[in-house]
Design a protein around this motif. Structure first.
Motif, short mmCIF file in Angstrom:
data_model
loop_
_atom_site.label_atom_id
_atom_site.label_comp_id
_atom_site.label_asym_id
_atom_site.label_seq_id
_atom_site.Cartn_x
_atom_site.Cartn_y
_atom_site.Cartn_z
N GLN A 125 0.85 -1.19 0.00
CA GLN A 125 0.00 0.00 0.00
C GLN A 125 0.89 1.24 0.00
O GLN A 125 2.09 1.16 0.24
CB GLN A 125 -0.91 0.02 1.22
CG GLN A 125 -0.16 0.05 2.56
CD GLN A 125 -1.06 0.06 3.75
OE1 GLN A 125 -2.27 0.08 3.61
NE2 GLN A 125 -0.48 0.05 4.94
N ILE A 126 0.27 2.36 -0.29
CA ILE A 126 0.99 3.63 -0.28
C ILE A 126 1.12 4.11 1.16
O ILE A 126 0.14 4.19 1.89
CB ILE A 126 0.28 4.67 -1.16
CG1 ILE A 126 0.21 4.18 -2.61
CG2 ILE A 126 0.99 6.01 -1.08
CD1 ILE A 126 -0.53 5.10 -3.52
N THR A 127 2.34 4.41 1.57
CA THR A 127 2.57 4.84 2.95
C THR A 127 1.97 6.22 3.21
O THR A 127 1.67 6.98 2.29
CB THR A 127 4.08 4.88 3.22
OG1 THR A 127 4.71 5.73 2.25
CG2 THR A 127 4.69 3.49 3.10
N ASP A 128 1.81 6.52 4.48
CA ASP A 128 1.13 7.77 4.86
C ASP A 128 1.96 9.01 4.60
O ASP A 128 1.42 10.11 4.46
CB ASP A 128 0.76 7.71 6.35
CG ASP A 128 -0.22 6.58 6.65
OD1 ASP A 128 -0.96 6.19 5.71
OD2 ASP A 128 -0.23 6.09 7.80
N ASN A 129 3.27 8.89 4.56
CA ASN A 129 4.13 10.06 4.41
C ASN A 129 4.33 10.47 2.95
O ASN A 129 5.20 11.29 2.66
CB ASN A 129 5.49 9.82 5.07
CG ASN A 129 6.18 8.59 4.47
OD1 ASN A 129 5.57 7.83 3.74
ND2 ASN A 129 7.44 8.42 4.82
N VAL A 130 3.59 9.90 2.03
CA VAL A 130 3.72 10.24 0.60
C VAL A 130 2.81 11.41 0.30
O VAL A 130 1.60 11.35 0.51
CB VAL A 130 3.36 9.02 -0.28
CG1 VAL A 130 3.47 9.40 -1.76
CG2 VAL A 130 4.29 7.85 0.04
N GLY A 131 3.39 12.49 -0.24
CA GLY A 131 2.61 13.67 -0.58
C GLY A 131 2.15 13.65 -2.02
O GLY A 131 2.42 12.71 -2.79
N MET A 132 1.42 14.70 -2.41
CA MET A 132 0.90 14.78 -3.76
C MET A 132 2.01 14.88 -4.79
O MET A 132 1.92 14.31 -5.89
CB MET A 132 -0.04 15.99 -3.87
CG MET A 132 -0.75 16.10 -5.22
SD MET A 132 -1.75 14.64 -5.61
CE MET A 132 -2.98 14.75 -4.30
N ASN A 133 3.08 15.59 -4.46
CA ASN A 133 4.20 15.71 -5.40
C ASN A 133 4.85 14.35 -5.64
O ASN A 133 5.20 14.01 -6.78
CB ASN A 133 5.23 16.70 -4.84
CG ASN A 133 6.30 17.05 -5.85
OD1 ASN A 133 6.09 16.92 -7.04
ND2 ASN A 133 7.44 17.50 -5.36
N ASP A 134 4.98 13.57 -4.57
CA ASP A 134 5.55 12.23 -4.74
C ASP A 134 4.61 11.32 -5.53
O ASP A 134 5.07 10.49 -6.33
CB ASP A 134 5.84 11.61 -3.38
CG ASP A 134 6.96 12.34 -2.65
OD1 ASP A 134 7.79 12.97 -3.33
OD2 ASP A 134 6.99 12.30 -1.41
N LEU A 135 3.32 11.46 -5.32
CA LEU A 135 2.36 10.65 -6.08
C LEU A 135 2.42 10.97 -7.58
O LEU A 135 2.38 10.06 -8.42
CB LEU A 135 0.95 10.87 -5.55
CG LEU A 135 0.65 10.32 -4.15
CD1 LEU A 135 -0.76 10.70 -3.72
CD2 LEU A 135 0.82 8.80 -4.13
N ASN A 136 2.53 12.26 -7.91
CA ASN A 136 2.67 12.62 -9.33
C ASN A 136 3.97 12.08 -9.91
O ASN A 136 4.01 11.61 -11.06
CB ASN A 136 2.62 14.14 -9.47
CG ASN A 136 1.26 14.71 -9.12
OD1 ASN A 136 0.23 14.04 -9.27
ND2 ASN A 136 1.23 15.96 -8.68
N GLY A 137 5.03 12.14 -9.09
CA GLY A 137 6.29 11.57 -9.56
C GLY A 137 6.23 10.08 -9.76
O GLY A 137 6.77 9.54 -10.72
#
Length: 244
Positions: A125-137
Motif C-alpha cells: 500500500q501507499i505509505t502515509d508520508n507520501v505527498g501529492m508531489n511524490d504521487l505525481n512523480g
C-alpha cells in the motif's frame, strides 16, 4: 590521484601570485609550442605582467606580427565569431555547470521515486508520508517504465519473428491446375471443311472458331447433325489455332 579543483579567483598573496604567474606562463608557452608543432597551425602569445614592463612575446615579434596581420585581414564578423573573453568564458562555464546540476538533480529524483515505489510495493500500500508531489512523480515513473517495457517487447518480438522467418523453409510453388476430365464435353457446331476434304474442319464453340485435323480429336456424333460433342481433355492437350 585526482587533481584538486582550482578556485578561479585572483590570488591575494603577492608571493603566491608571482609564483603562480611564472608557472602558468611557462605552461602556456609550452602548450603553444606543442600545438603549433603537432598540428601545423599559426599561433602567438603576448603576456603582460605587473612586475615586468616588457611583455612576454611568443614565438617572436615577427611571428606575432604575421599572425595579427592575418587576423586583421578577416572580415569583422569572422574576427568576433569565436572570440571569447573572461566574462563570456565564465558565463559558458556557469551554464554548463547549471545543466550538469539539473541533470544530477533529475537522476537523484528518479532514484528517490524508484526507492519509494519499491517501498510501496513491499508494503502492499501507499505509505502515509507520501505527498501529492511524490504521487505525481510515481505516476510519471510508472508510465515511463511501462513505455520502456512495451518498447523492449516490440523489439524482441520483431527479432524473434525475423529469426523464425529465416529458419522456416521456403514454401513450394503451387501445383499447376489439373487437366479437365475426359468425361466433360463441350458442344460444337460444324461450320465447314477447310482445305482438301477429309483433312481439316472448322467448328464453332464457346471458345471461338477452332480448326482441327480430322483424326486428331475424339468426336462423338450428336443425334442431330451438325451438332457435336468434343472431349474437353482433347481441347486441353492439343495445340489449337483459333480464328476469332
Amino acid at each position: 590521484m585526482t587533481r584538486r579543483k582550482v578556485n578561479l579567483a585572483c590570488i591575494t598573496d603577492d608571493s603566491k601570485r608571482r609564483a603562480t604567474f611564472i608557472k602558468r606562463k611557462n605552461g602556456l608557452v609550452k602548450k603553444m609550442d606543442e600545438i603549433t608543432t603537432l598540428c601545423g597551425v599559426e599561433a602567438c602569445a603576448i603576456i603582460f605582467s605587473e612586475n615586468d614592463p616588457q611583455p612576454v612575446i611568443w614565438p617572436s615579434p615577427r611571428g606575432v606580427h604575421t599572425v595579427l596581420s592575418r587576423f586583421r585581414r578577416l572580415p569583422e564578423l569572422e574576427q568576433s565569431k569565436k572570440m571569447q573573453n573572461q566574462e563570456s568564458f565564465l558565463k559558458e562555464r556557469i551554464q554548463k555547470g547549471q545543466e550538469k546540476l539539473k541533470k544530477l538533480r533529475n537522476e537523484n529524483r528518479k532514484k528517490e521515486l524508484t526507492n519509494l515505489m519499491f517501498q510501496c510495493l513491499n508494503a502492499g500500500q501507499i505509505t502515509d508520508n507520501v505527498g501529492m508531489n511524490d504521487l505525481n512523480g510515481l505516476s510519471w515513473l510508472i508510465d515511463q517504465n511501462t513505455r520502456q517495457i512495451e518498447r523492449y517487447m516490440e523489439e524482441n518480438n520483431a527479432q524473434i519473428s525475423s529469426k523464425m522467418h529465416a529458419l522456416l523453409p521456403t514454401p513450394p510453388p503451387p501445383p499447376p491446375p489439373p487437366a479437365p476430365s475426359a468425361a466433360q464435353r463441350i458442344p460444337a457446331i460444324y461450320v465447314g471443311p477447310v482445305g482438301p476434304p477429309g483433312h481439316q474442319m472448322m467448328l464453332r464453340t464457346h471458345r471461338g472458331i477452332l480448326l482441327y485435323t480430322w483424326p486428331s480429336f475424339a468426336l462423338h456424333t450428336h443425334h442431330r447433325f451438325p451438332l457435336f460433342e468434343l472431349d474437353e481433355s482433347v481441347l486441353y492437350s492439343m495445340k489449337m489455332k483459333m480464328c476469332k
